[in-house]
Design a protein around this motif. Structure first.
Motif, PDB file in Angstrom:
ATOM      1  N   ASP A 293     -11.040  24.566   8.024  1.00 47.75           N
ATOM      2  CA  ASP A 293     -10.087  25.564   7.517  1.00 47.75           C
ATOM      3  C   ASP A 293     -10.367  26.972   8.034  1.00 47.75           C
ATOM      4  O   ASP A 293      -9.582  27.883   7.787  1.00 47.75           O
ATOM      5  N   SER A 294     -11.483  27.175   8.710  1.00 45.15           N
ATOM      6  CA  SER A 294     -11.766  28.469   9.321  1.00 45.15           C
ATOM      7  C   SER A 294     -10.984  28.573  10.626  1.00 45.15           C
ATOM      8  O   SER A 294     -10.736  27.566  11.286  1.00 45.15           O
ATOM      9  N   MET A 295     -10.593  29.788  10.993  1.00 44.88           N
ATOM     10  CA  MET A 295      -9.915  29.951  12.273  1.00 44.88           C
ATOM     11  C   MET A 295     -10.918  29.659  13.385  1.00 44.88           C
ATOM     12  O   MET A 295     -11.951  30.313  13.486  1.00 44.88           O
ATOM     13  N   ALA A 296     -10.620  28.651  14.193  1.00 45.91           N
ATOM     14  CA  ALA A 296     -11.535  28.246  15.260  1.00 45.91           C
ATOM     15  C   ALA A 296     -11.359  29.147  16.473  1.00 45.91           C
ATOM     16  O   ALA A 296     -10.238  29.378  16.932  1.00 45.91           O
ATOM     17  N   LEU A 297     -12.467  29.658  16.975  1.00 42.01           N
ATOM     18  CA  LEU A 297     -12.474  30.438  18.207  1.00 42.01           C
ATOM     19  C   LEU A 297     -12.985  29.516  19.305  1.00 42.01           C
ATOM     20  O   LEU A 297     -14.175  29.197  19.353  1.00 42.01           O
ATOM     21  N   LEU A 298     -12.089  29.057  20.172  1.00 41.58           N
ATOM     22  CA  LEU A 298     -12.459  28.114  21.223  1.00 41.58           C
ATOM     23  C   LEU A 298     -12.774  28.866  22.506  1.00 41.58           C
ATOM     24  O   LEU A 298     -11.878  29.440  23.136  1.00 41.58           O
ATOM     25  N   ILE A 299     -14.065  28.889  22.842  1.00 42.71           N
ATOM     26  CA  ILE A 299     -14.450  29.457  24.127  1.00 42.71           C
ATOM     27  C   ILE A 299     -13.947  28.509  25.200  1.00 42.71           C
ATOM     28  O   ILE A 299     -14.247  27.319  25.176  1.00 42.71           O
ATOM     29  N   LYS A 300     -13.164  29.006  26.109  1.00 44.51           N
ATOM     30  CA  LYS A 300     -12.338  28.198  27.004  1.00 44.51           C
ATOM     31  C   LYS A 300     -13.067  26.960  27.516  1.00 44.51           C
ATOM     32  O   LYS A 300     -14.035  27.051  28.263  1.00 44.51           O
ATOM     33  N   PRO A 301     -12.593  25.774  27.119  1.00 42.54           N
ATOM     34  CA  PRO A 301     -13.265  24.542  27.528  1.00 42.54           C
ATOM     35  C   PRO A 301     -12.927  24.171  28.973  1.00 42.54           C
ATOM     36  O   PRO A 301     -11.826  24.425  29.456  1.00 42.54           O
ATOM     37  N   GLU A 302     -13.885  23.537  29.621  1.00 44.18           N
ATOM     38  CA  GLU A 302     -13.653  22.959  30.941  1.00 44.18           C
ATOM     39  C   GLU A 302     -13.274  21.484  30.818  1.00 44.18           C
ATOM     40  O   GLU A 302     -12.593  20.943  31.683  1.00 44.18           O
ATOM     41  N   TYR A 303     -13.730  20.859  29.740  1.00 48.13           N
ATOM     42  CA  TYR A 303     -13.515  19.427  29.537  1.00 48.13           C
ATOM     43  C   TYR A 303     -12.577  19.207  28.354  1.00 48.13           C
ATOM     44  O   TYR A 303     -12.298  20.126  27.581  1.00 48.13           O
ATOM     45  N   TYR A 304     -12.102  17.980  28.210  1.00 54.71           N
ATOM     46  CA  TYR A 304     -11.243  17.631  27.082  1.00 54.71           C
ATOM     47  C   TYR A 304     -11.595  16.233  26.590  1.00 54.71           C
ATOM     48  O   TYR A 304     -12.114  15.398  27.336  1.00 54.71           O
ATOM     49  N   ASP A 305     -11.339  16.001  25.305  1.00 49.98           N
ATOM     50  CA  ASP A 305     -11.499  14.660  24.750  1.00 49.98           C
ATOM     51  C   ASP A 305     -10.117  14.043  24.571  1.00 49.98           C
ATOM     52  O   ASP A 305      -9.122  14.563  25.086  1.00 49.98           O
ATOM     53  N   PHE A 306     -10.020  12.950  23.833  1.00 47.25           N
ATOM     54  CA  PHE A 306      -8.757  12.212  23.810  1.00 47.25           C
ATOM     55  C   PHE A 306      -7.676  12.868  22.966  1.00 47.25           C
ATOM     56  O   PHE A 306      -6.496  12.587  23.145  1.00 47.25           O
ATOM     57  N   PHE A 307      -8.040  13.770  22.048  1.00 42.21           N
ATOM     58  CA  PHE A 307      -7.025  14.349  21.164  1.00 42.21           C
ATOM     59  C   PHE A 307      -6.739  15.824  21.412  1.00 42.21           C
ATOM     60  O   PHE A 307      -5.665  16.320  21.062  1.00 42.21           O
ATOM     61  N   SER A 308      -7.673  16.558  22.011  1.00 37.00           N
ATOM     62  CA  SER A 308      -7.580  18.022  22.030  1.00 37.00           C
ATOM     63  C   SER A 308      -6.522  18.565  22.978  1.00 37.00           C
ATOM     64  O   SER A 308      -6.123  19.724  22.860  1.00 37.00           O
ATOM     65  N   ARG A 309      -6.036  17.742  23.907  1.00 37.66           N
ATOM     66  CA  ARG A 309      -5.045  18.250  24.860  1.00 37.66           C
ATOM     67  C   ARG A 309      -3.709  18.584  24.202  1.00 37.66           C
ATOM     68  O   ARG A 309      -2.891  19.303  24.786  1.00 37.66           O
ATOM     69  N   SER A 310      -3.474  18.085  23.000  1.00 42.45           N
ATOM     70  CA  SER A 310      -2.220  18.383  22.308  1.00 42.45           C
ATOM     71  C   SER A 310      -2.343  19.569  21.358  1.00 42.45           C
ATOM     72  O   SER A 310      -1.383  19.916  20.676  1.00 42.45           O
ATOM     73  N   MET A 311      -3.492  20.191  21.311  1.00 43.14           N
ATOM     74  CA  MET A 311      -3.661  21.374  20.472  1.00 43.14           C
ATOM     75  C   MET A 311      -3.150  22.611  21.203  1.00 43.14           C
ATOM     76  O   MET A 311      -3.246  22.706  22.424  1.00 43.14           O
ATOM     77  N   GLU A 312      -2.591  23.545  20.437  1.00 44.42           N
ATOM     78  CA  GLU A 312      -1.945  24.724  21.014  1.00 44.42           C
ATOM     79  C   GLU A 312      -2.700  25.998  20.634  1.00 44.42           C
ATOM     80  O   GLU A 312      -3.029  26.203  19.460  1.00 44.42           O
ATOM     81  N   PRO A 313      -2.956  26.880  21.616  1.00 44.00           N
ATOM     82  CA  PRO A 313      -3.580  28.169  21.290  1.00 44.00           C
ATOM     83  C   PRO A 313      -2.667  29.002  20.396  1.00 44.00           C
ATOM     84  O   PRO A 313      -1.447  28.980  20.541  1.00 44.00           O
ATOM     85  N   MET A 314      -3.261  29.686  19.452  1.00 47.21           N
ATOM     86  CA  MET A 314      -2.588  30.534  18.467  1.00 47.21           C
ATOM     87  C   MET A 314      -1.758  29.744  17.468  1.00 47.21           C
ATOM     88  O   MET A 314      -1.125  30.321  16.603  1.00 47.21           O
TER      89      MET A 314
END
Length: 463
Positions: A293-314
């Motif tokens: 529930d905390s706002m996640a600060l994603l330091i720009k990833p180079e890799y991806y897992d099976f679910f994260s590609r559908s997540m949207e910045p902001m």
């Protein structure tokens, strides 16, 4: 230095860049748990088995579309035995499924027991969908780094790429992304199976309301696995400057000695902001951080897992540049503390994505659809090699002890009398829609970077 609500940028201008269809795409189904024995038929010894009843098919989460993208390199040619065998030098094991039974040929042991829990997860898939998993044969690598690179197969003399399953992917690599071992537990760090952990994270979120949490960005982990993480530690508070980050080194050896008192993930939902940063490659920590529930600060990833590609910045997270960590983190926290409703909304959306789209039922259904589509591409008949050993839930559980056995038993799947109806997978992306998705994400990232640069430029002018 704090912002006011009349600051130089408008939060809503970012949100409207994200289509309403994506923002509202959260559906869930009940997932029941009952007490069963290991084989879920003998009631003399009980353990927690995941149960499932016959249900009507519902739409799968949107990230299932990436199955088709991961398999696209072999869409036209299919997968030959030669393509499979060329991946053997990179694989830790070969998995063969024939007539609903699993066979494993082990080539080498990976770090810790990643292979054991990955194979266990596949065995639970077979229990959940008896008779519905097609015959197949695959190579699996349990390491962090991708190894089959696109540049190695380019040119007029290039051969079709080898076929390898891994936990993560990279834009420069070709491999098939599969759920990581921690969904069934990470015994070496006392992290329980994901179904139990997710319930714990939901409970942990309720202990401290967002507005009552520490108004800083929090991270705890091992900084010595990558230069990127070591660089992050420079953003920690000091007697000279406060970047509004609270960073802690996790010493797993010491934690084991102290009974893991300070590493319970469900107890770490105490700050308004949480930082995600990759380790040696992608990190399994991502789902736990986003579930808080905390706002996640994603330091720009180079890799991806099976679910994260559908997540949207902001929408689900705030993007942070790897090359400008400290300033971007401070800017994000300053903004969030002065736009608390909006910051809390991003945190909630990220958690909702995880809590509703990453339930174990969807993890298994992702595996189901991935295996189904993969098997369609095979241009050979799977066969059991001479060096392979049949594996089952019973044989795996009987070979383990301690936390390893405990987590295995806690994640046993009940074999349903009537097979669960899998969700209906979405169609593949077409080239135009996929390009639009990439461009939209990049536009939002650039906009946030511009806001941050303008903030620091204005701040420097006032000094």
């Amino acid at each position: 230095m704090y912002f006011t609500h009349s600051s130089f940028f408008d939060f809503q201008s970012v949100i409207v860049a994200v289509p309403l269809s994506l923002r509202n795409r959260f559906t869930g189904r009940p997932w029941t748990s009952t007490e069963f024995s290991l084989n879920c038929s003998n009631q003399s010894t009980t353990t927690s088995c995941v149960g499932a009843n016959e249900t009507s098919a519902m739409a799968c989460p949107g990230f299932f579309r990436w199955i088709h993208e991961d398999l696209r390199p072999w869409k036209d040619t299919g997968i030959s035995r030669d393509m499979l065998e060329r991946a053997k030098k990179h694989a830790h094991f070969r998995l063969v499924i024939v007539e609903g039974k699993a066979y494993v040929e082990q080539y080498s042991k990976p770090y810790q027991t990643r292979d054991v829990f990955t194979i266990w997860g596949i065995l639970q898939l077979l229990n959940l969908y008896p008779g519905k998993i097609p015959d197949l044969e695959l190579m699996f690598r349990c390491g962090d780094k991708t190894v089959i690179q696109k540049h190695d197969i380019q040119g007029s003399d290039a051969t079709p790429p080898a076929v390898l399953f891994q936990y993560c992917g990279h834009s420069t690599a070709l491999n098939i992304v599969f759920p990581d071992w921690t969904f069934w537990g990470w015994a070496e760090t006392n992290i329980k199976p994901w179904k139990i952990m997710l319930e714990g994270m939901v409970g942990g979120n309720k202990r401290i309301k967002w507005q009552d949490r520490e108004p800083y960005a929090y991270w705890r982990g091992n900084p010595h696995v990558s230069p990127n993480r070591e660089d992050l530690m420079k953003c920690n508070v000091s007697d000279k400057y406060d970047w509004l980050a609270r960073l802690y080194e996790q010493n797993w050896g010491k934690e084991r000695e102290q009974g893991y008192k300070h590493s319970k993930l469900e107890d770490q939902c105490t700050h308004r902001y949480k930082i995600y940063i990759e380790g040696n490659s992608w990190s399994v920590s991502e789902k736990y951080i986003l579930a808080c529930d905390s706002m996640a600060l994603l330091i720009k990833p180079e890799y991806y897992d099976f679910f994260s590609r559908s997540m949207e910045p902001m929408q689900h997270y705030w993007p942070v540049r790897a090359s400008n960590k400290c300033k971007d983190i401070k800017f994000a926290v300053e903004w969030g503390n002065n736009h608390s409703v909006d910051a809390q909304a991003i945190g909630k959306a990220g958690s909702k994505f995880i809590q509703e789209n990453l339930k174990m039922e969807y993890v298994y259904e992702y595996m189901f659809h991935l295996f189904k589509e993969y098997a369609k591409l095979l241009r050979f008949k799977p066969k059991i090699p001479a060096g392979a050993v049949e594996v089952s839930s019973e044989s795996t559980a009987s070979s383990l002890g301690g936390l390893w056995k405990m987590f295995i038993l806690e994640s046993v799947v009940k074999s349903p009398g009537d097979a669960l109806v899998p969700c209906t997978a979405p169609p593949p992306y077409d080239a135009h829609n996929l390009q639009d998705l990439f461009q939209r994400k990049e536009n939002v990232r650039r906009q946030v970077e511009m806001w941050g640069d303008e903030y620091w430029e204005n701040l420097n002018k006032k000094q």
